[in-house]
Each structure stands twice: as structure tokens, then as C-alpha cells.
Motif scaffolding. Structure first.
Motif, mmCIF file in Angstrom:
data_model
loop_
_atom_site.group_PDB
_atom_site.id
_atom_site.type_symbol
_atom_site.label_atom_id
_atom_site.label_comp_id
_atom_site.label_asym_id
_atom_site.label_seq_id
_atom_site.Cartn_x
_atom_site.Cartn_y
_atom_site.Cartn_z
ATOM 1 N N VAL A 1 0.851 -1.190 0.000
ATOM 2 C CA VAL A 1 0.000 0.000 0.000
ATOM 3 C C VAL A 1 0.881 1.232 0.000
ATOM 4 C CG1 VAL A 1 -1.686 1.313 1.332
ATOM 5 C CG2 VAL A 1 -1.843 -1.150 1.225
ATOM 6 N N ILE A 2 0.595 2.133 -0.904
ATOM 7 C CA ILE A 2 1.302 3.409 -0.886
ATOM 8 C C ILE A 2 0.355 4.455 -0.323
ATOM 9 C CG2 ILE A 2 2.347 5.206 -2.284
ATOM 10 C CD1 ILE A 2 3.158 2.981 -4.204
ATOM 11 N N ILE A 3 0.843 5.157 0.652
ATOM 12 C CA ILE A 3 -0.026 6.122 1.318
ATOM 13 C C ILE A 3 0.609 7.499 1.191
ATOM 14 C CG2 ILE A 3 0.980 5.825 3.637
ATOM 15 C CD1 ILE A 3 -1.913 5.761 4.662
ATOM 16 N N ASN A 4 -0.234 8.453 0.919
ATOM 17 C CA ASN A 4 0.222 9.826 0.776
ATOM 18 C C ASN A 4 0.022 10.541 2.093
ATOM 19 O OD1 ASN A 4 1.212 11.017 -1.619
ATOM 20 N ND2 ASN A 4 -0.636 10.281 -2.629
ATOM 21 N N ILE A 5 1.102 10.848 2.756
ATOM 22 C CA ILE A 5 0.973 11.588 4.011
ATOM 23 C C ILE A 5 1.277 13.043 3.659
ATOM 24 C CG2 ILE A 5 1.809 11.811 6.349
ATOM 25 C CD1 ILE A 5 2.471 8.797 6.160
ATOM 26 N N GLY A 6 0.272 13.835 3.602
ATOM 27 C CA GLY A 6 0.407 15.211 3.154
ATOM 28 C C GLY A 6 -0.074 15.357 1.735
ATOM 29 N N HIS B 1 -2.082 17.061 5.735
ATOM 30 C CA HIS B 1 -2.209 16.022 6.751
ATOM 31 C C HIS B 1 -1.934 16.697 8.086
ATOM 32 C CE1 HIS B 1 -0.898 12.620 9.232
ATOM 33 N NE2 HIS B 1 -1.591 11.850 8.422
ATOM 34 N N LEU C 1 3.874 1.186 2.554
ATOM 35 C CA LEU C 1 3.623 0.556 3.841
ATOM 36 C C LEU C 1 3.559 -0.950 3.723
ATOM 37 C CD1 LEU C 1 0.779 2.667 5.435
ATOM 38 C CD2 LEU C 1 3.214 2.905 5.741
#
Lengths: 412, 359
Positions: A29-34, A37, A50
């Protein structure tokens, strides 16, 4: 047809080199933090690959608040640019103002009266305390300790009230001028600063008691986001983040500018370079800054705040309103700006986060030929990816809070 | 009156009471946190800002209620309901006063005195996690999914220690019926001069109390265990995609779970409706007789129970605004490596003490 497709794929594979920053992986899973955020204070983003909660690799991106400050510096007169320096590290705008004015003064060889320098020094230290208060407060909020933040925030508001008394603004101060200050400090300001410093000291002690020995706070920050001495040097870390890893540098002590030679203070360092050390170094630095402020408040004398250098001296209002020459001088001074001799100058000051540098190249005339700003957060953010590799999402938040990346000075 | 109508009356009382808890707790949380942080807190509407909660409710009801296009509509809509209903249901077996005899008919102040008692609470309270899981999955959002995965892992880990921590209580009082447990706590444990120490759970099961309270914090997703929401980490966690009244339902579920947890702590460890020290004197001083005295006793018992529950609700608020948050792996290791062995140890110690005849 299949054969054709296969050979096509093969040639494609050969042609497209894999981008090392590409995080794409079908099974993860690729998560965009910002960029928006809650933990990203300012607009920048971190794309994280992740594996469960573990960040396997990440790619940090910034530039969302890029305003081409340096280019603007080449298209504004030297005075006009003071306003832009506020927006670099907006948590400690006064330090930027001072640093920039020092660069232009160095280029022109302007001598300052003592009171002006003392006020600048006090203003810088107040700004540093405010900056550190917000940094430790926000990193605590990110880890869930909200009350701690508000205790510090109250003192920060008080600090802003002191700054407001200097220049009428709380956040974007624009307080310094080349060769002087916007206004003199009001009567009794030193005493108020001293009283505030003493009060803040007790508040810091209280905050220290609340959080420093808290078990949860310790396990959340100790050994988290470690950046050791070698890494700090490799990534050009300065300021509290470097000192937390045992890099014993502080521009106020190593290259004393202003009157830092005349005050006594320690440079706190720690060894591990983890989140907790960065927190504790900042706490100690606040205490040292408060000591400096108290010493300054005792040493500051009455006197002029303007350099008598005709090139930079802004004419007084009574001269401007009552004499023709004064009015013309004032008009020319603000419409075309003042000329700065050819040459180049770099000044560095110890900002809230580290070395805040201003490099100006002048080819004569009222505008800089080249302008370059060294914002410490730019370098600190480069180390963010190695810092969080293999850590959990919770650690990412702790890491970012503790290195105190300010988008304003990073993107410029 | 028939038994059925009494049950209906009790049911109505509990439901209305629980619904009132949510706005009151909202106010307590806001003003309480402000008190701890040198702020004023909401103070614009009504005396001391009491009516802010009403405005909030009006706002929640009348807000636009968008459903994102990428969600699984059925489960998305079902999740808040699945969350909030078990929260209401669990209160059914909690006794909020002892019993009264009217015309030879014994009335227990408890909606349903089930013979499974405390097990019913665990069974129903566990259902709440389905709502959270559904919300996270149906939202089709990575943050929401992370939140719900965290939540379910947390619930499973902490439910075990929670259930094991009260085994000691069950052994001592030899009953799972909460009514019995509350009644038996009225017995005297030790007589110290003129002061009688009652057989409250806290005196016979101190370790059990600590484990149970900690697990209750984790079960209700409150700080320091609020990882499913973890505002600064995963934005809002499982209810990220929810707005207006649907979000309010999640919030209601959280506060109701808090209420139930406080009520269970009071019942198991603090004597439930048993009168607080000094209340007996007050009751005697009132010098009612006959039926009036009985009703006065019931009133005092309800008051005592309410005070205890309110205290633990305040503890929830207090802790929330003091402590930082755990990290996910630390939470897991605390649950499995710390609390689970401790709760097993507690069972062994209790069994030993019972065998020796100490308790």
C-alpha cells in the motif's frame, strides 16, 4: 501477436530505467501523508510504501509553498525585501529579519549603535524561545499530549505581545531596517522581557515535569528517528537537531555575531540524536535563551537606534514633513532605494532550527544581483526519508515533529 | 402494575438517561480540558456554555450529509448503526439501584437481570468493533482502513485481558449476575474499629481493577489508546469519510462506551449502588418511614451510583488530556506481554487466597 507483444515489452523494459524513487509495488500500500495532513505542519508530503504499519520506503516531496523568494530578492530593493524574510521561518521571523539586515550591512560596511544591536539580540532570543516552544509543543500534540502544547503556547502568546510592543505585529514582524530598527523599544520593555523570562522559566519547569519523565512519552521518543553524528554531518544538519546528535556547533558561540560574546550561555548537546534528545536539547536551549535575555535586559542602555551612515539612515519624520530636502530624500530613498556597493556577503545567524544564512551578491544599484537563502529546514528534510525507513507511522509523526521542518524556510 | 410495564419504565429511564449523557459529557470534556489547560472553553451559549451541545446536535442533524462516491453504500450506512446500538444495549444489565418491594412484587432497578450478566456485556460490547471495521472497510480509504485494522487488533488484544481481569471478581462473589455482585459488595470485609471496610472489588481485587481500567480505556479508544482515530497519524481513522449525523453516531458510541465502562468499573469494583460513606447517615437523618423510606433509599442508591459513574467519566477525560498516545507495536506488546500475564497472575493469586480462606 504474443511474440510481438513480448518482444515489445522486452524493448520497453530495456528502454525505461527504473526510477529509484519510484515506490510502486503491486503488493504494498502506498499512502500519501500530506500535503494536507495534520502531522505535516506546512505543505509538504511524504509518500510512504507501507507493509502493515511499517514504512518500507518513502519519498518526500516539497515545494508546495515555493514563492521564489530568492528571485524576488533580485527584483526588490533592499528594504522591500525585509518583508519577505518574515515569511521564511515564520515561527521566528525576527531572527530572519536580523540575519538579512546583517548581510546588507556587512556588504555596505555600516556600523550600528549599541542599543540597536542589543534590541536585535533580545528580539532574536525571544523569537528563538517562541520557535522552540512551538516546536516541542507541536511534536507533543502529534503524539497526543495536547495540554503540554497549550502551556507552552500561552507563553508564546506572551512573547508575541512583547514583540508586538516592538513593532506592532505579532507574527510577520519586519522589524529591522538596514542600519537600524523600525522603532525603538518602548520604555520599560526590558523590564517586561525580564519578567516574562522569569515566568517562562517556571512554565518550562512545569512542562518539563509534565512530559519529560512520562513513560509513554519516553517510549514514544527514545530511540525513535535516530540520526547519528555522522549522518548529521553528511546531511549538513545544524542547530538543535545536530546538537542532539552530539555535533557541538552553535554560531552564537563559534562565530559570535552581535554581542553574544558579552553574554554567558551554555550550548546544550545530547548524544543519541533521537526524537527525545532533540526535545530535551530544545528545552535546555529555551532555558539558556531566557538566561541570555535576562543578561541583555540588564546590559542594554538608552541611546540611538539608528546608524548615522547617510546612505541607509531613514530621515526622521519631522525632517521629512518640515524641510524640502528631507522630503526629497525620503521620497528617493523609498522609491528607488539606496545603492549598495559591488561585492558579496554571506552572513549566518543561529536561527530557531539551525544556521540561517543570507548570501547577497551586489553589482551596485538598489537591488541585489543574486540572493541566496540557506534555510536549515531544507537540509533537515533531506534526512527525513532515511530517518523513518523501517519505522512505524507513529514514528514518522514523532520524527517530523522533532526536526521541526518549517515549510516557509524550506521552500522559500 | 405488571412486570412488563415496570420493565418498560426502566427501559425508558435508562434510554433517556443515556441519551442525556452524551451532551453532558461533551460539555464536561470541553470545559474539563479547558480547566486543565488554562483556557475558558466554550462559554458563549447558555450558562457556562452548557447549551453548546444542543447547538452541536442541531448542527449535526441539519448539516449536509454527503456520501462519497467511492464507498460501499450499504456497509457505509450500516457501520454507524452497528457501532451505536451495542453501546446502548450493554447498559441493560447494569443495576443502578437495589430492589424495592411494592405490594409483594420485587422490582430490581436493572433493565434485565440476565443470568449471564457480565458475559452479556462482553458479548455485546465486542460487537461494536464490527461497526468500526465495517466503517474502515466500506470507506474505501487507506487511512480509514488503517484505523479500523488498528481498532480490531486492539480490541482483540485487550478484550482478553479485560475478561480475564474480572475472573477474580467472579470467583470471589461466585456469580456473574451484576445484581448479585453489587449486593454482595455490601458485606463487611474487615472491621477497623468503628470503620467497616466493605467488600468492594477495589479492596479484594486491586490488581484486577488496574488491569480492567486500562483495558477499558483501550476498549473505548480513548487516549492513551486512541490509535484507531490517532488524529495526527491517520487523520481521523475509521470515521474519516463520515460527516454530519453519521459522524455524530460514532461520537455517541464512544461516549456511551465510556459510560458503560465507567458503570461496569463502579459496579464491579466500587460497590455499584452501595451507598457512599456518609450517605447512610444522611438517609437515617431524613427519618422517613414506611414506603417513603424505601423510595428515599432507592434515590440515594441511584445518586451514589451516578456519582461513582461520573467520577470515572471524569477520569476518562482527565487521562485523555494528560497522557500522550502509545505507538501501535507498544500497545500490542503492553496488551500481550504486560496485561495478559498480569491478569493470569491475578487469577492464580485470587484462587490461592480463596483456597486459604482469606477472602
Amino acid at each position: 501477436m504474443d511474440h510481438f507483444q513480448q518482444s515489445l515489452n522486452k524493448t520497453m523494459d530495456l528502454r525505461i530505467e527504473k526510477d529509484p524513487d519510484d515506490l510502486w509495488d503491486d503488493s504494498k500500500v502506498i499512502i500519501n501523508i500530506g500535503p494536507t495532513h495534520p502531522a505535516m505542519h506546512g505543505a509538504f508530503r511524504c509518500m510512504a510504501k507501507l507493509n502493515g504499519e511499517v514504512i518500507e520506503s518513502s519519498y518526500s516531496e516539497f515545494g508546495y509553498t515555493h514563492r521564489a523568494k530568492e528571485k524576488l530578492g533580485e527584483n526588490r530593493t533592499y528594504h522591500q525585501f525585509v518583508v519577505y524574510t518574515d515569511r521564511l521561518n515564520y515561527c521566528s521571523a525576527l531572527i530572519n529579519n536580523v540575519g538579512y539586515s546583517m548581510a546588507v550591512e556587512k556588504l555596505m560596511g555600516v556600523e550600528l549603535p549599541t542599543r540597536c544591536v542589543w534590541i536585535r539580540m533580545m528580539a532574536s532570543e525571544i523569537a528563538r524561545v517562541a520557535d522552540h516552544l512551538i516546536c516541542i509543543g507541536i511534536s507533543a500534540v502529534d503524539l497526543g499530549a495536547f495540554s503540554f502544547f497549550l502551556y507552552g503556547f500561552h507563553q508564546r502568546e506572551e512573547a508575541y505581545t512583547l514583540i508586538e510592543k516592538l513593532c506592532g505585529a505579532r507574527l510577520t514582524t519586519s522589524y529591522t531596517r538596514v542600519g537600524g530598527l523600525m522603532h525603538d523599544a518602548p520604555d520599560g520593555w526590558e523590564k517586561e522581557v525580564k519578567a516574562w523570562a522569569i515566568k517562562t522559566r517556571s512554565v518550562i519547569d512545569e512542562m518539563d515535569k509534565l512530559l519529560t519523565d512520562n513513560k509513554i512519552w519516553r517510549i514514544r521518543t527514545e530511540g525513535v528517528a535516530t540520526f547519528n553524528k555522522e549522518q548529521c554531518l553528511a546531511y549538513s544538519y545544524t542547530g538543535p537537531s545536530a546538537r542532539a546528535a552530539g555535533v557541538n556547533i552553535d554560531l552564537r558561540r563559534d562565530q559570535p555575531y552581535m554581542y553574544y560574546r558579552n553574554v554567558e550561555f551554555d550550548v546544550p548537546t545530547a548524544q543519541n540524536g533521537d526524537s527525545f534528545d532533540r526535545y530535551i536539547v530544545r528545552i535546555e536551549e529555551i532555558k539558556q535563551s531566557l538566561n541570555i535575555l535576562i543578561q541583555c535586559a540588564e546590559k542594554i542602555q538608552k541611546g540611538p537606534i539608528w546608524s548615522e551612515d547617510k546612505r541607509v539612515r531613514i530621515p526622521d519624520k519631522d525632517v521629512v514633513y518640515n524641510t524640502m530636502e528631507g522630503m526629497i530624500h525620503h521620497f528617493k530613498f523609498f522609491m528607488t532605494g539606496f545603492d549598495v556597493p559591488q561585492g558579496e556577503a554571506y552572513t549566518q545567524v543561529e536561527g530557531g532550527n539551525g544556521e540561517m544564512g543570507f548570501y547577497i551578491v551586489s553589482k551596485g544599484g538598489p537591488r541585489a544581483h543574486r540572493m541566496r537563502i540557506r534555510g536549515p529546514s531544507f537540509w533537515h528534510y533531506q534526512g527525513f526519508d532515511p530517518m523513518i525507513k523501517g519505522k512505524l507511522i507513529g514514528d514518522l509523526v514523532a520524527a517530523l515533529g522533532s526536526i521541526n521542518v518549517i515549510a516557509g524556510e524550506m521552500d522559500r | 402494575m405488571s412486570e412488563m410495564s415496570w420493565t418498560l419504565i426502566k427501559f425508558g429511564l435508562v434510554l433517556v438517561g443515556l441519551l442525556q449523557v452524551v451532551p453532558i459529557m461533551l460539555w464536561v470534556e470541553r470545559r474539563g480540558s479547558a480547566l486543565m489547560q488554562n483556557r475558558l472553553g466554550p462559554n458563549r451559549i447558555g450558562p457556562l456554555g452548557l447549551f453548546h451541545a444542543i447547538c452541536d446536535t442541531v448542527k449535526f442533524i441539519f448539516k449536509e450529509d454527503p456520501i462519497p462516491s467511492h464507498v460501499d453504500r450499504f456497509y457505509y450506512l450500516l457501520a454507524p448503526i452497528v457501532c451505536v446500538i451495542p453501546a446502548f444495549m450493554t447498559f441493560a444489565v447494569i443495576p443502578f439501584a437495589s430492589s424495592i418491594t411494592i405490594d409483594g412484587q420485587v422490582i430490581n432497578f436493572q433493565v434485565a437481570d440476565l443470568n449471564v450478566g457480565i458475559l452479556y456485556i462482553f458479548a455485546i460490547a465486542s460487537l461494536g468493533v464490527y461497526g468500526i471495521m465495517m466503517a474502515g472497510w466500506a470507506s474505501n480509504n487507506k487511512y480509514a482502513l488503517l484505523g479500523s485494522v488498528r481498532s480490531s487488533a486492539q480490541m482483540i488484544s485487550y478484550e482478553i485481558s479485560m475478561a480475564l481481569s474480572i475472573v477474580g471478581i467472579l470467583m470471589i462473589y461466585s456469580s456473574v449476575k451484576l445484581g448479585d455482585i453489587a449486593r454482595l459488595q455490601g458485606e463487611t470485609l474487615v472491621q477497623l474499629g468503628s470503620v467497616a471496610i466493605p467488600k468492594w472489588g477495589i479492596f479484594v481485587q486491586p490488581l484486577g481493577l488496574i488491569i480492567f481500567t486500562t483495558a477499558a480505556f483501550a476498549e473505548t479508544n480513548r487516549l492513551p489508546f486512541d490509535l484507531p482515530e490517532g488524529e495526527s497519524e491517520i487523520v481521523a481513522g475509521y470515521h474519516l469519510e463520515y460527516g454530519s449525523m453519521k459522524f455524530a453516531l460514532f461520537m455517541m458510541a464512544e461516549y456511551l462506551n465510556m459510560t458503560v465502562a465507567s458503570a461496569v468499573i463502579s459496579t464491579l469494583f466500587f460497590g455499584g449502588w452501595q451507598l457512599l460513606p456518609g450517605m447512610q447517615f444522611a438517609l437515617d437523618a431524613l427519618a422517613f418511614d414506611g414506603m417513603n423510606r424505601e423510595w428515599a433509599r432507592i434515590a440515594f442508591e441511584v445518586m451514589s451510583f451516578t456519582i461513582k459513574v461520573a467520577f470515572f467519566m471524569w477520569v476518562f477525560v482527565w487521562v485523555r488530556w494528560t497522557l500522550p498516545r502509545f505507538r501501535y507495536d507498544q500497545l500490542m506488546s503492553l496488551g500481550w506481554k504486560g496485561m495478559l500475564p498480569l491478569s493470569l497472575l491475578n487469577i492464580v493469586i485470587t484462587a490461592g487466597l480463596i483456597a486459604l480462606g482469606v477472602i
